[in-house]
Design a protein around this motif. Structure first.
Motif, PDB file in Angstrom:
ATOM      1  N   PRO A   1      23.445  69.262  98.430  1.00  0.00           N
ATOM      2  CA  PRO A   1      23.996  70.610  98.654  1.00  0.00           C
ATOM      3  C   PRO A   1      24.366  71.269  97.318  1.00  0.00           C
ATOM      4  CG  PRO A   1      25.145  68.983  99.992  1.00  0.00           C
ATOM      5  CD  PRO A   1      24.251  68.235  99.065  1.00  0.00           C
TER       6      PRO A   1
ATOM      7  N   ALA B   1      26.468  73.180  94.657  1.00  0.00           N
ATOM      8  CA  ALA B   1      27.885  73.316  94.346  1.00  0.00           C
ATOM      9  C   ALA B   1      28.012  73.822  92.921  1.00  0.00           C
ATOM     10  CB  ALA B   1      28.599  71.978  94.489  1.00  0.00           C
TER      11      ALA B   1
ATOM     12  N   GLY C   1      35.055  74.456  96.032  1.00  0.00           N
ATOM     13  CA  GLY C   1      33.994  74.795  96.965  1.00  0.00           C
ATOM     14  C   GLY C   1      33.983  76.275  97.305  1.00  0.00           C
TER      15      GLY C   1
ATOM     16  N   GLN D   1      25.461  76.568 100.102  1.00  0.00           N
ATOM     17  CA  GLN D   1      25.324  75.117  99.972  1.00  0.00           C
ATOM     18  C   GLN D   1      23.910  74.661 100.342  1.00  0.00           C
ATOM     19  OE1 GLN D   1      28.495  73.680 102.453  1.00  0.00           O
ATOM     20  NE2 GLN D   1      29.931  73.571 100.731  1.00  0.00           N
TER      21      GLN D   1
END
Length: 130
Positions: free
Chosen positions: A18, A20, A28, A44
């Motif tokens: 994902p 980031a 996040g 993501q």
């Protein structure tokens, strides 16, 4: 002679993890307050692909990826929610930083003749010898 293997990054390698951004969003996307839950999920899921396309690490393999790249580079308006989320993310990380009032220089004051602001008190007689 040794064979030199060129490291070719595949789409699967890019999209495996994902996306980031620990530098700009250490907690996040969902916790930042900048993005909705849906936008956070889209970033993501598709952010790694967008980043790899823009950075030139991979080349577009189909029309969808070509459209992603064109939208990310500003050659056309975003059409999909993924493209809109990516452009919103780019706008957020590339916005001008605000300065702290504690670290900025003091604003320059206007050149005002202080004598005009002070009233003439020569008519007051103060006798200190009493």
């Amino acid at each position: 002679m040794k064979e030199v293997k060129m490291s070719v990054i595949t789409k699967e390698q890019v999209t495996r993890k994902p996306f980031a951004d620990k530098k700009n969003y250490p907690y996040g996307f969902a916790r930042s307050g900048d993005f909705s839950i849906n936008e956070s999920k889209l970033l993501q899921a598709h952010g790694s692909l967008f980043a790899a396309l823009v950075d030139g690490k991979i080349t577009p393999e189909n029309d969808e990826e070509q459209a992603y790249l064109e939208s990310a580079l500003g050659h056309r308006e975003p059409a999909t929610p993924q493209e809109k989320a990516w452009l919103k993310y780019q706008a957020r990380i590339n916005r001008p930083k605000t300065a702290s009032i504690y670290g900025s220089k003091r604003a320059a004051t206007q050149d005002v003749d202080d004598d005009d602001d002070i009233s003439d008190n020569s008519d007051l007689d103060i006798d200190l010898d009493d």
